[in-house]
Write a protein that holds these residues in place. Structure first.
Motif: not given
Length: 421
Positions: A219-222, A231-244, A226-227
């Motif tokens: 459960i913890k691994s899952s 975080r990776r998606i959030q980071k990608d979103l932040e990177i995309a937002k920063a790039e935009a 998930r976290i």
């Protein structure tokens, strides 16, 4: 000399007396002990009075004949404890082994209990007294606990024993620094059976805990995955937002630069045009003067010359007309003077060039009618008539009619000139 000897004797006696006082009456207290000067009454902070005074961590001088000095060691004492066949709650005899660290109290008011009860005793006697007191307390604590309680939590057992023994030791002037239980056993193997049961329970609990740990791990691994993904998606979103945002800033910067460049170009072009307008404005008078000199003046001169030439041509034409009219008038007068023969003479003079012009202008025609006149036996009139008739048939010009019109000063109708194109 006698005075010097007396002074030296007094100085030697004083020196000897001082040495004797320091050696026999001056006491220094070590940090690990306390000095007790017994013999004089000393009031305490609680209002009581005792027959001694205490010195701890310092020095003092004994009052001769009135005080007696005792030393009390405050260092730690290690006591081995062993209680055999101590019945626990439930009637199970237990054997308990432990070790305790005890010392004489160095702080008031507990130190007064130690002075009253332990002063003058040897260190061995003090250790034995503390051991007996602790073993008695240990038996009392064991009687209130089951073997399971004693065996399950040695720390709680030792803490209970410390609380139980603290009051008794304080009355003796002792302080229990530490107590450790080393071993707990019994002769009827009760604890072994409990141990086996506990071992089985522990094994069961361990397996359950292992299964739970595995499930929790999955459960913890899952959850961690998930976290991590979030975080990776959030980071990608932040990177995309920063790039935009960077692209927007770049576009705004480029737009500002382009606008500035265009404005500068337009400003330069406007300045150039304004300068050119100023230059052309300045050139207008020069161009006007040049046009006046190069075009207007020559045109005016040419116009004046043309007018003069036209006037000259008109005067020449007028003069020619007048001369022709005068000649014609004179010719007419000559005709009148000459009579009927003048007309024929003029006609014959003009007939040859006129016929040449007519023949050159007449195209090839088809002969519709032929008139035969005898020219051999006729006279000149007959020949002339025959010629005129032939001319009339060939060209359509009636020469007799033309001559009649000239005689009467009528205009001779001429064929209209052909229009070109």
């Amino acid at each position: 000399m006698e005075i010097i000897a007396l002074l030296l004797g007094i100085f030697g006696a004083g020196t000897g007396a001082g040495y004797w006082v320091i050696h026999n009456l001056y006491f220094i207290c070590q940090p690990s002990e306390v000095l007790i000067f017994a013999g004089r009454e000393t009031p305490l902070a609680d209002g009581r009075s005792v027959g001694y005074r205490l010195v701890k961590g310092g020095s003092s001088i004994q009052t001769p004949l009135l005080e007696r000095v005792f030393r009390m060691d405050l260092t730690n004492m290690i006591i081995e404890l062993r209680v055999v066949n101590a019945y626990s709650k439930g009637g199970i005899p237990l054997t308990v082994e432990g070790v305790a660290n005890i010392k004489i109290a160095g702080e008031e008011p507990t130190i007064h209990n130690a002075i009253e009860r332990l002063l003058g005793k040897s260190r061995k006697d003090i250790e034995q007294l503390a051991k007996d007191t602790l073993e008695g307390n240990l038996r009392g604590v064991l009687a209130s606990l089951t073997p399971e309680q004693v065996n399950d939590d040695n720390i709680a057992f030792a803490k209970t024993l410390l609380e139980e023994a603290e009051d008794d030791l304080e009355k003796l002037g002792l302080v229990l620094d530490n107590l450790q239980i080393k071993n707990i056993s019994d002769e009827v193997s009760y604890l072994d059976s409990i141990g086996r049961k506990q071992q089985a329970e522990l094994l069961r609990d361990a397996r359950i805990a292992e299964a739970q740990a595995k499930s929790q791990s999955v459960i913890k691994s899952s959850e961690n995955q998930r976290i991590t993904d979030l975080r990776r998606i959030q980071k990608d979103l932040e990177i995309a937002k920063a790039e935009a945002e960077r692209r927007v800033r770049d576009a705004l910067t480029k737009r500002t630069a382009v606008i500035a460049e265009v404005e500068s170009l337009v400003g330069a072009e406007v300045a150039r045009v304004q300068a050119e307008v100023a230059v052309q404005t300045e050139r207008i008078p020069q161009v006007e003067q040049k046009l006046l000199a190069d075009v207007v003046a020559p045109a005016e001169a040419e116009c004046k010359s043309a007018i003069a030439k036209a006037k000259g041509n008109a005067a020449s034409i007028i003069e020619d007309g007048k001369a022709q009219a005068a000649g014609t008038q004179r010719l007419a007068e000559s005709w009148k003077t000459a009579g009927a023969s003048a007309k024929e003479i003029f006609i014959f003079q003009k007939l040859e060039p006129l016929l040449k012009m007519m023949v050159a202008a007449v195209p090839t025609v088809e002969v519709e009618k032929v008139t035969v006149i005898d020219t051999n036996s006729g006279n000149s009139v007959t020949k002339t008539t025959s010629f005129l008739e032939q001319l009339h048939q060939a060209t359509g010009i009636d020469v007799a009619n033309v001559v009649s019109n000239i005689t009467s000063n009528q205009a001779i109708p001429l064929p209209a000139p052909k229009k070109e194109g």
